[in-house]
Design a protein around this motif. Structure first.
Motif, PDB file in Angstrom:
ATOM      1  N   ALA A 168      32.735  33.614  56.711  1.00 57.36           N
ATOM      2  CA  ALA A 168      33.721  34.277  55.844  1.00 57.36           C
ATOM      3  C   ALA A 168      34.662  33.260  55.212  1.00 57.36           C
ATOM      4  N   LEU A 169      35.046  32.241  55.979  1.00 53.54           N
ATOM      5  CA  LEU A 169      35.935  31.207  55.432  1.00 53.54           C
ATOM      6  C   LEU A 169      35.208  30.360  54.382  1.00 53.54           C
ATOM      7  N   LEU A 170      33.951  30.051  54.637  1.00 60.14           N
ATOM      8  CA  LEU A 170      33.165  29.321  53.642  1.00 60.14           C
ATOM      9  C   LEU A 170      33.049  30.124  52.352  1.00 60.14           C
ATOM     10  N   GLU A 171      32.795  31.413  52.515  1.00 66.07           N
ATOM     11  CA  GLU A 171      32.650  32.292  51.355  1.00 66.07           C
ATOM     12  C   GLU A 171      33.959  32.365  50.577  1.00 66.07           C
ATOM     13  N   LYS A 172      35.076  32.475  51.305  1.00 63.58           N
ATOM     14  CA  LYS A 172      36.385  32.515  50.667  1.00 63.58           C
ATOM     15  C   LYS A 172      36.642  31.222  49.891  1.00 63.58           C
ATOM     16  N   ASN A 173      36.138  30.123  50.419  1.00 66.16           N
ATOM     17  CA  ASN A 173      36.276  28.809  49.792  1.00 66.16           C
ATOM     18  C   ASN A 173      35.230  28.597  48.694  1.00 66.16           C
ATOM     19  N   LYS A 174      34.394  29.623  48.475  1.00 65.12           N
ATOM     20  CA  LYS A 174      33.303  29.576  47.483  1.00 65.12           C
ATOM     21  C   LYS A 174      32.322  28.436  47.766  1.00 65.12           C
ATOM     22  N   PHE A 175      32.196  28.094  49.053  1.00 67.29           N
ATOM     23  CA  PHE A 175      31.233  27.091  49.522  1.00 67.29           C
ATOM     24  C   PHE A 175      31.429  25.747  48.828  1.00 67.29           C
ATOM     25  N   LYS A 176      32.661  25.460  48.424  1.00 66.54           N
ATOM     26  CA  LYS A 176      32.934  24.231  47.684  1.00 66.54           C
ATOM     27  C   LYS A 176      33.301  23.054  48.580  1.00 66.54           C
ATOM     28  N   ASN A 177      33.874  23.342  49.747  1.00 69.59           N
ATOM     29  CA  ASN A 177      34.343  22.251  50.593  1.00 69.59           C
ATOM     30  C   ASN A 177      34.006  22.540  52.055  1.00 69.59           C
ATOM     31  N   ILE A 178      32.793  22.169  52.446  1.00 64.13           N
ATOM     32  CA  ILE A 178      32.360  22.388  53.830  1.00 64.13           C
ATOM     33  C   ILE A 178      33.271  21.643  54.794  1.00 64.13           C
ATOM     34  N   THR A 179      33.581  20.390  54.456  1.00 64.30           N
ATOM     35  CA  THR A 179      34.368  19.542  55.350  1.00 64.30           C
ATOM     36  C   THR A 179      35.703  20.175  55.697  1.00 64.30           C
ATOM     37  N   MET A 180      36.380  20.757  54.716  1.00 67.10           N
ATOM     38  CA  MET A 180      37.679  21.374  54.959  1.00 67.10           C
ATOM     39  C   MET A 180      37.567  22.520  55.957  1.00 67.10           C
ATOM     40  N   VAL A 181      36.562  23.376  55.777  1.00 65.92           N
ATOM     41  CA  VAL A 181      36.386  24.526  56.677  1.00 65.92           C
ATOM     42  C   VAL A 181      35.978  24.055  58.069  1.00 65.92           C
ATOM     43  N   GLU A 182      35.087  23.072  58.139  1.00 66.17           N
ATOM     44  CA  GLU A 182      34.679  22.540  59.447  1.00 66.17           C
ATOM     45  C   GLU A 182      35.876  21.981  60.199  1.00 66.17           C
ATOM     46  N   ASN A 183      36.708  21.218  59.504  1.00 67.81           N
ATOM     47  CA  ASN A 183      37.891  20.648  60.162  1.00 67.81           C
ATOM     48  C   ASN A 183      38.879  21.728  60.577  1.00 67.81           C
ATOM     49  N   GLU A 184      39.006  22.758  59.746  1.00 70.63           N
ATOM     50  CA  GLU A 184      39.940  23.838  60.058  1.00 70.63           C
ATOM     51  C   GLU A 184      39.529  24.592  61.315  1.00 70.63           C
ATOM     52  N   ILE A 185      38.223  24.842  61.465  1.00 73.45           N
ATOM     53  CA  ILE A 185      37.743  25.634  62.594  1.00 73.45           C
ATOM     54  C   ILE A 185      37.373  24.784  63.806  1.00 73.45           C
ATOM     55  N   LEU A 186      36.737  23.639  63.564  1.00 70.07           N
ATOM     56  CA  LEU A 186      36.183  22.852  64.661  1.00 70.07           C
ATOM     57  C   LEU A 186      36.918  21.544  64.928  1.00 70.07           C
ATOM     58  N   GLY A 187      37.794  21.169  64.006  1.00 72.69           N
ATOM     59  CA  GLY A 187      38.561  19.944  64.208  1.00 72.69           C
ATOM     60  C   GLY A 187      37.827  18.676  63.849  1.00 72.69           C
ATOM     61  N   VAL A 188      36.635  18.805  63.259  1.00 74.27           N
ATOM     62  CA  VAL A 188      35.843  17.644  62.865  1.00 74.27           C
ATOM     63  C   VAL A 188      34.786  18.104  61.867  1.00 74.27           C
ATOM     64  N   ASP A 189      34.367  17.204  60.966  1.00 80.77           N
ATOM     65  CA  ASP A 189      33.311  17.568  60.016  1.00 80.77           C
ATOM     66  C   ASP A 189      31.956  17.127  60.566  1.00 80.77           C
ATOM     67  N   HIS A 190      30.870  17.651  59.985  1.00 85.01           N
ATOM     68  CA  HIS A 190      29.549  17.431  60.585  1.00 85.01           C
ATOM     69  C   HIS A 190      29.072  15.988  60.479  1.00 85.01           C
ATOM     70  N   ILE A 191      29.506  15.254  59.476  1.00 89.52           N
ATOM     71  CA  ILE A 191      29.098  13.854  59.366  1.00 89.52           C
ATOM     72  C   ILE A 191      29.811  13.002  60.416  1.00 89.52           C
ATOM     73  N   SER A 192      31.114  13.192  60.565  1.00 88.65           N
ATOM     74  CA  SER A 192      31.860  12.451  61.587  1.00 88.65           C
ATOM     75  C   SER A 192      31.341  12.771  62.983  1.00 88.65           C
ATOM     76  N   PHE A 193      30.994  14.036  63.198  1.00 90.24           N
ATOM     77  CA  PHE A 193      30.472  14.448  64.493  1.00 90.24           C
ATOM     78  C   PHE A 193      29.124  13.790  64.771  1.00 90.24           C
ATOM     79  N   LEU A 194      28.335  13.579  63.724  1.00 93.66           N
ATOM     80  CA  LEU A 194      27.058  12.894  63.893  1.00 93.66           C
ATOM     81  C   LEU A 194      27.276  11.485  64.424  1.00 93.66           C
TER      82      LEU A 194
END
Length: 287
Positions: A168-194
């Motif tokens: 729902a948050l990704l959709e609200k963001n219009k799928f434009k900024n994955i990193t922002m939503v990942e950091n907001e919910i999980l505290g880290v983005d998927h590339i940094s986590f890798l």
């Protein structure tokens, strides 16, 4: 909430699927042997596992490496790619095979997602295969795992019943900024986590550092700057989605130009010549 989720996410890493015995033996031997590592011993460890052997031969004969003649033995692969590369490739291949893949929390179709992941590897090897063959081959394991963070995050979000909230948050963001939503919910983005995962699995330090600087390639040390920019450019080009387009050609071209401006010896014409057809079409479109 992201602090609590981040703590749970880190705990979930402890129960990730274990690496196969062959991978553990190979890693243990190469780590202990250091510079005294024996090619024959590495071949023996791999050949003792028919599944790993078959997959490694299949990968070596794929377009990822572009060898002109068929590779038929593990010894050939080790001679051509080097022991360090072999270790990274075997680990990366095993990791990919051990994960259940359901990327629905990102609103992505799993088969399309996997096809895009393969296209990332194909592109980086096709592009760099002409400019820097050695770098191209060394980056295959990283390229193979570039979206592993999305897979791990998706499994975690489903497990914690946060997948619909995340979507729902990704959709609200219009799928434009994955990193922002990942950091907001999980505290880290998927590339940094890798980068964290590669460190946990004892990949080569140079690969780990290259991944860790993908979001800020200009800050990378000169020794890994070319590898980091190559991964960053691939990441921009094959973003999972951006305004319903699978490619972000203009952002990727801009990053190639930035790399050249700081002394990375890429050739812009070669890069553009190697772009997928859809990406070339997007270069001519208005933003």
């Amino acid at each position: 909430m992201n602090e609590d989720m981040n703590e749970l996410l880190l705990k979930s890493v402890e129960v990730l699927p274990p690496l196969p015995d062959t991978v553990m033996k190979l890693r243990k031997y190469t780590d202990e042997a250091g510079i005294e590592v024996d090619t024959k011993k590495v071949a023996q460890i791999i050949q003792a596992d028919p599944v790993v052997t078959a997959k490694l031969l299949q990968l070596a004969n794929s377009p990822f490496y572009g060898f002109t003649s068929e590779i038929t033995t593990i010894t050939q692969i080790i001679t051509l790619l080097g022991i360090g590369n072999i270790k990274n490739i075997v680990i990366a291949n095993s990791i990919r095979d051990n994960f259940k893949i359901d990327v629905s929390p990102y609103g992505l179709d799993t088969q399309d997602f996997l096809a895009n992941c393969n296209e990332e590897v194909n592109f980086i090897t096709h592009w760099l295969g002409e400019e820097d063959v050695r770098l191209s081959r060394s980056l295959v394991p990283c390229a193979m795992l570039l979206r592993l963070g999305i897979i791990v995050f998706s499994n975690f979000l489903i497990q914690e019943k946060k997948d619909k909230f995340f979507y729902a948050l990704l959709e609200k963001n219009k799928f434009k900024n994955i990193t922002m939503v990942e950091n907001e919910i999980l505290g880290v983005d998927h590339i940094s986590f890798l980068g964290f995962l590669l460190h946990r699995w004892n990949f080569d330090e140079s690969l780990i550092e290259s991944i860790c600087f993908v979001n800020t390639p200009h800050s990378a040390d000169d020794s890994i700057k070319k590898a980091t920019y190559a991964l960053a450019i691939t990441d921009r080009l094959f973003a999972p989605y951006s305004n319903n387009s699978p490619f972000r050609a203009k952002a990727a071209v801009a990053l190639v130009k930035e790399a050249i401006s700081v002394g990375v010896p890429f050739k812009l014409k070669t890069f553009i010549d190697k772009l997928p057809a859809k990406a070339v079409e997007n270069l001519d479109k208005e933003d």
